[in-house]
Design an enzyme around this catalytic site. Structure first.
Site, PDB file in Angstrom:
ATOM      1  CG  ASN A  98      -2.301  -0.872   0.899  1.00 43.91           C
ATOM      2  OD1 ASN A  98      -2.777  -0.829   0.027  1.00 43.91           O
ATOM      3  ND2 ASN A  98      -2.360  -1.846   1.735  1.00 43.91           N
ATOM      4  CB  CYS A  99      -0.235   4.747  -0.212  1.00 46.64           C
ATOM      5  SG  CYS A  99       0.350   6.452   0.254  1.00 46.64           S
ATOM      6  N   PRO A 100       3.061   4.265   1.067  1.00 43.42           N
ATOM      7  CG  PRO A 100       4.852   5.278   1.372  1.00 43.42           C
ATOM      8  CD  PRO A 100       3.813   4.357   2.063  1.00 43.42           C
TER       9      PRO A 100
END
Lengths: 80, 190
Positions: free
Chosen positions: A16-18
């Site tokens: 997931n982000c980032p």
């Protein structure tokens, strides 16, 4: 669908982000100008994030983004 | 005719070559002023050390580095714990004072509740495959992010310079942070 000669594939599925953007950058740095990185992601945010990153960052070009079943595939070319 | 009075002798008008030279001069000045080659800079001040508040500075720092920014994160007060190798692995989420938490404050104030909410958050982070704080710090360092630990707070908290992750800059103060902020294109206080 246009086909690109893919130099390398980065698998960030499940991340997931980032991380999709950060790892794309790290992998692009290792490529030569003209080479293409394929990125496989499951993060829906990667569509907007990688697009924005490629738009703003010098030396990369977003060739294509494909939305599949639970998988988002991105193609980025290193231009310089 | 009115045009007769508006005399513009040819010798006063700049020649094409003069204009071209002037344009080139201005373009050079513009290029120097905008200085495209120099990387943009981002300066973040990290002041909070709870598990939830440790994420924003690290996510923004690593992402900005991916955009090609020169990033400095100045950690002060509780933000210092993010860089503390041991304490960064034990960051807590407070159950009290946050109206978005599923428990009322009266219950949240019971001893041990912070541990419960922290465990809950840690499990969510794991289930969601969200990067851990340690992973984000290591990745950011790899990407060239400069983490600075405020010297005054190190002394205040009685920490040792060796307590921090390898690559963390110590011996810096507010003036260094101000200098970074003055030079930065983006400045954030988290």
């Amino acid at each position: 669908m246009t086909e690109y000669e893919i130099t390398e594939t980065l698998d960030v599925q499940g991340e997931n982000c980032p991380m999709p953007v950060v790892k794309t950058k790290q992998n692009i740095d290792r490529l030569e100008a003209g080479e293409v990185l394929e990125i496989l992601a499951t993060d829906p945010g990667s569509m907007s994030d990688l697009g924005g990153w490629a738009d703003t960052t010098d030396g990369v070009e977003l060739l294509d983004q494909e939305e599949g079943d639970d998988i988002y595939t991105h193609y980025v070319r290193k231009t310089e | 005719m009115s045009t007769d009075t508006q005399s513009t002798p040819d010798e006063a008008a700049p020649s094409r070559a003069e204009l071209a030279a002037r344009i080139e001069e201005l373009e050079d000045a513009l290029a120097e002023a905008t200085d495209d080659d120099a990387p943009s800079k981002m300066s973040i001040i990290a002041t909070k050390g709870t598990l939830d508040m440790a994420y924003p500075p690290l996510i923004l720092a690593s992402t900005a580095a991916a955009f090609g920014y020169d990033v400095t994160v100045f950690h002060t007060f509780w933000g210092l714990d993010i860089l503390h190798e041991e304490r960064s692995k034990e960051l807590k989420l407070s159950s009290i004072g946050n109206p978005n938490m599923p428990v009322p404050n009266a219950v949240a104030a019971i001893p041990g509740m912070d541990r419960v909410t922290t465990k809950m958050m840690e499990r969510k982070i794991e289930d969601n495959d969200t990067a851990t704080i340690a992973e984000l710090i290591e990745t950011s360092l790899e990407m060239g992010v400069e983490f600075q630990a405020c010297q005054m707070t190190i002394d205040l908290m009685d920490y040792d310079e060796n307590d921090f992750y390898d690559g963390v800059t110590t011996g810096v103060g507010a003036a260094t942070a101000i200098q970074d902020m003055a030079e930065a294109d983006i400045q954030l206080l988290v």
